[in-house]
Motif scaffolding. Structure first.
Motif, PDB file in Angstrom:
ATOM      1  N   PHE A   1      34.629  10.939  10.710  1.00 62.85           N
ATOM      2  CA  PHE A   1      35.784  10.087  11.001  1.00 62.85           C
ATOM      3  C   PHE A   1      35.991   9.964  12.510  1.00 62.85           C
ATOM      4  N   LEU A   2      35.967  11.113  13.198  1.00 64.09           N
ATOM      5  CA  LEU A   2      36.212  11.121  14.638  1.00 64.09           C
ATOM      6  C   LEU A   2      35.111  10.398  15.399  1.00 64.09           C
ATOM      7  N   ARG A   3      33.860  10.634  14.960  1.00 67.11           N
ATOM      8  CA  ARG A   3      32.741  10.013  15.664  1.00 67.11           C
ATOM      9  C   ARG A   3      32.778   8.499  15.496  1.00 67.11           C
ATOM     10  N   THR A   4      33.111   8.061  14.276  1.00 65.30           N
ATOM     11  CA  THR A   4      33.218   6.624  14.029  1.00 65.30           C
ATOM     12  C   THR A   4      34.340   6.009  14.859  1.00 65.30           C
ATOM     13  N   ALA A   5      35.472   6.722  14.914  1.00 63.82           N
ATOM     14  CA  ALA A   5      36.617   6.205  15.667  1.00 63.82           C
ATOM     15  C   ALA A   5      36.284   6.125  17.164  1.00 63.82           C
ATOM     16  N   ILE A   6      35.631   7.156  17.677  1.00 66.57           N
ATOM     17  CA  ILE A   6      35.269   7.168  19.102  1.00 66.57           C
ATOM     18  C   ILE A   6      34.293   6.036  19.401  1.00 66.57           C
ATOM     19  N   ASN A   7      33.288   5.882  18.542  1.00 67.24           N
ATOM     20  CA  ASN A   7      32.289   4.845  18.784  1.00 67.24           C
ATOM     21  C   ASN A   7      32.870   3.446  18.596  1.00 67.24           C
ATOM     22  N   GLY A   8      33.826   3.324  17.693  1.00 64.15           N
ATOM     23  CA  GLY A   8      34.518   2.052  17.509  1.00 64.15           C
ATOM     24  C   GLY A   8      35.188   1.621  18.804  1.00 64.15           C
ATOM     25  N   ARG A   9      35.740   2.590  19.508  1.00 64.65           N
ATOM     26  CA  ARG A   9      36.400   2.281  20.773  1.00 64.65           C
ATOM     27  C   ARG A   9      35.405   2.016  21.892  1.00 64.65           C
ATOM     28  N   ARG A  10      34.298   2.758  21.871  1.00 67.51           N
ATOM     29  CA  ARG A  10      33.328   2.628  22.972  1.00 67.51           C
ATOM     30  C   ARG A  10      32.516   1.347  22.860  1.00 67.51           C
TER      31      ARG A  10
ATOM     32  N   MET B   1      25.014  15.143  20.541  1.00 67.52           N
ATOM     33  CA  MET B   1      25.216  16.499  21.060  1.00 67.52           C
ATOM     34  C   MET B   1      26.491  16.601  21.881  1.00 67.52           C
ATOM     35  N   LYS B   2      26.740  15.576  22.653  1.00 65.69           N
ATOM     36  CA  LYS B   2      27.950  15.571  23.485  1.00 65.69           C
ATOM     37  C   LYS B   2      29.188  15.560  22.586  1.00 65.69           C
ATOM     38  N   PHE B   3      29.117  14.736  21.531  1.00 69.99           N
ATOM     39  CA  PHE B   3      30.229  14.674  20.582  1.00 69.99           C
ATOM     40  C   PHE B   3      30.495  16.051  19.971  1.00 69.99           C
ATOM     41  N   LEU B   4      29.422  16.681  19.489  1.00 73.03           N
ATOM     42  CA  LEU B   4      29.592  17.976  18.805  1.00 73.03           C
ATOM     43  C   LEU B   4      30.126  19.051  19.752  1.00 73.03           C
ATOM     44  N   LYS B   5      29.663  19.023  20.981  1.00 79.71           N
ATOM     45  CA  LYS B   5      30.129  19.988  21.979  1.00 79.71           C
ATOM     46  C   LYS B   5      31.610  19.811  22.274  1.00 79.71           C
ATOM     47  N   THR B   6      31.994  18.526  22.447  1.00 78.83           N
ATOM     48  CA  THR B   6      33.394  18.227  22.743  1.00 78.83           C
ATOM     49  C   THR B   6      34.270  18.641  21.563  1.00 78.83           C
ATOM     50  N   LEU B   7      33.809  18.305  20.347  1.00 77.71           N
ATOM     51  CA  LEU B   7      34.574  18.640  19.143  1.00 77.71           C
ATOM     52  C   LEU B   7      34.785  20.155  19.050  1.00 77.71           C
ATOM     53  N   ASP B   8      33.703  20.874  19.296  1.00 75.98           N
ATOM     54  CA  ASP B   8      33.739  22.331  19.262  1.00 75.98           C
ATOM     55  C   ASP B   8      34.784  22.885  20.229  1.00 75.98           C
TER      56      ASP B   8
ATOM     57  N   PHE C   1      36.900  22.979   9.404  1.00 73.85           N
ATOM     58  CA  PHE C   1      37.704  21.760   9.303  1.00 73.85           C
ATOM     59  C   PHE C   1      36.920  20.512   9.738  1.00 73.85           C
ATOM     60  N   ALA C   2      35.860  20.700  10.514  1.00 74.67           N
ATOM     61  CA  ALA C   2      35.046  19.553  10.942  1.00 74.67           C
ATOM     62  C   ALA C   2      34.344  18.921   9.745  1.00 74.67           C
ATOM     63  N   GLU C   3      33.991  19.745   8.766  1.00 71.73           N
ATOM     64  CA  GLU C   3      33.221  19.245   7.620  1.00 71.73           C
ATOM     65  C   GLU C   3      34.080  18.981   6.387  1.00 71.73           C
ATOM     66  N   ARG C   4      35.371  19.244   6.506  1.00 73.98           N
ATOM     67  CA  ARG C   4      36.247  18.923   5.370  1.00 73.98           C
ATOM     68  C   ARG C   4      36.645  17.458   5.425  1.00 73.98           C
ATOM     69  N   TYR C   5      36.958  16.891   4.240  1.00 71.06           N
ATOM     70  CA  TYR C   5      37.399  15.503   4.216  1.00 71.06           C
ATOM     71  C   TYR C   5      38.746  15.393   4.931  1.00 71.06           C
ATOM     72  N   VAL C   6      38.926  14.274   5.640  1.00 77.17           N
ATOM     73  CA  VAL C   6      40.088  14.081   6.495  1.00 77.17           C
ATOM     74  C   VAL C   6      41.400  14.368   5.758  1.00 77.17           C
ATOM     75  N   ASN C   7      42.060  15.407   6.176  1.00 75.44           N
ATOM     76  CA  ASN C   7      43.384  15.787   5.680  1.00 75.44           C
ATOM     77  C   ASN C   7      43.462  16.173   4.204  1.00 75.44           C
ATOM     78  N   GLU C   8      42.345  16.075   3.462  1.00 70.68           N
ATOM     79  CA  GLU C   8      42.406  16.345   2.023  1.00 70.68           C
ATOM     80  C   GLU C   8      42.638  17.833   1.782  1.00 70.68           C
ATOM     81  N   GLY C   9      43.739  18.129   1.131  1.00 70.97           N
ATOM     82  CA  GLY C   9      44.087  19.508   0.838  1.00 70.97           C
ATOM     83  C   GLY C   9      44.561  20.295   2.053  1.00 70.97           C
TER      84      GLY C   9
END
Ligand SMILES: Nc1ncnc2c1ncn2[C@@H]1O[C@H](COP(=O)(O)OP(=O)(O)O)[C@@H](O)[C@H]1O
Ligand SMILES: [Mg+2]
Length: 260
Positions: free
Chosen positions: A102-111, A120-127, A139-147
């Motif tokens: 979700f985050l990667r798609t949103a970031i790339n949508g903006r870029r 790699m840059k994305f994963l490092k920043t997320l971390d 939480f990175a691999e869980r579905y967005v907000n589910e549960g």
């Protein structure tokens, strides 16, 4: 580089034919954090939804200029690309999409195409940002907000904020339902965004959050418009006197419709 500016002028919004926001004015410059306080049902979330382009909220007048361009004329995705971000009062669940996707798609949508963030840059920043918020990596691999619990959802909104790095953010009751630790993480995330390229509107009922995120300006909204603006002391005054005290001070009656 000039400091970004969000200028809302004489905004009027109706919901299902009923006039809710009636002449709302607010200017936020990059580097500033403003708090918007006000009783339930006064139209705070309606302002946020209208600025972000929620189709249920009909703008009947006014403008919302982001660096001179009227957001109200833009499609929803254009508003996001222009640099707006909304942390919702009730964050929605997106089943089947992981937080990281979700985050990667949103970031790339903006870029935009051809300018995607390297994986790699994305994963490092997320971390790094999840660490800062003391969020478990799972939480990175869980579905967005589910549960997610209420507090986890709010923290996830702040993760989105930190990853997307918008010019302006509206945080709608980001503090509701949070225990004191979660409140501190949320504050830490927002404070980490402080720069002259970022402005923020924090919608809240409670002064509590403002102990951790120092607002530059505090506004009180009643009956669809801002009725008083001041510094952080205004939030303390509200905490002490309640909205009724402020209504009495300003001579505002309960069901009075303030005409703009
Ligand atoms: N989607 C909606 N459908 C119907 N009424 C709405 C909707 N959104 C807001 N309202 C009404 O608009 C008024 C202002 O609501 P809201 O902006 O959520 O207030 P606040 O955030 O200040 O508590 C309320 O009377 C609310 O019931
Ligand atoms: Mg609300």
């Amino acid at each position: 580089m000039t400091v970004p500016e969000l200028k809302i002028k004489d905004l009027h919004v109706s919901v299902e034919g009923k006039s809710i926001v009636k002449g709302f004015d607010l200017t936020i410059k990059g580097g500033e954090i403003h708090a918007l306080m006000g009783p339930n049902g006064t139209g705070k979330s309606t302002v946020a939804s209208a600025i972000m382009g929620h189709p249920k909220y009909q703008v009947t007048g006014g403008s919302a200029l982001l660096e001179g361009a009227n957001l109200l004329d833009m499609a929803v995705d254009e508003r996001a690309r222009a640099g707006m971000f909304l942390a919702m009062q009730y964050p929605s669940e997106v089943s089947g999409v992981t937080n990281a996707e979700f985050l990667r798609t949103a970031i790339n949508g903006r870029r935009g195409e051809g300018n995607e963030i390297p994986l790699m840059k994305f994963l490092k920043t997320l971390d790094k940002k999840m660490d800062m918020l003391e969020m478990d990596q799972k939480f990175a691999e869980r579905y967005v907000n589910e549960g997610f619990s209420g507090g986890e959802k709010k923290r996830n909104e702040i993760l989105q904020l930190m990853m997307l790095e918008p010019k302006f953010a509206i945080l709608d009751e980001i503090d509701s339902g949070l225990d004191i630790d979660a409140l501190k993480w949320v504050a830490k995330g927002v404070n980490s965004m402080r720069s002259e390229n970022f402005g923020c509107l924090i919608i809240t009922h409670y002064q509590r959050l403002l102990n951790y995120i120092k607002p530059d300006v505090v506004h009180v909204m009643m009956n669809g418009r801002i009725v008083k603006t001041g510094g952080p002391e205004l939030a303390l005054q509200l905490e002490a006197e309640g909205y009724d005290g402020m209504k009495a001070e300003l001579g505002i009656k309960d069901d009075e419709t303030v005409e703009a």
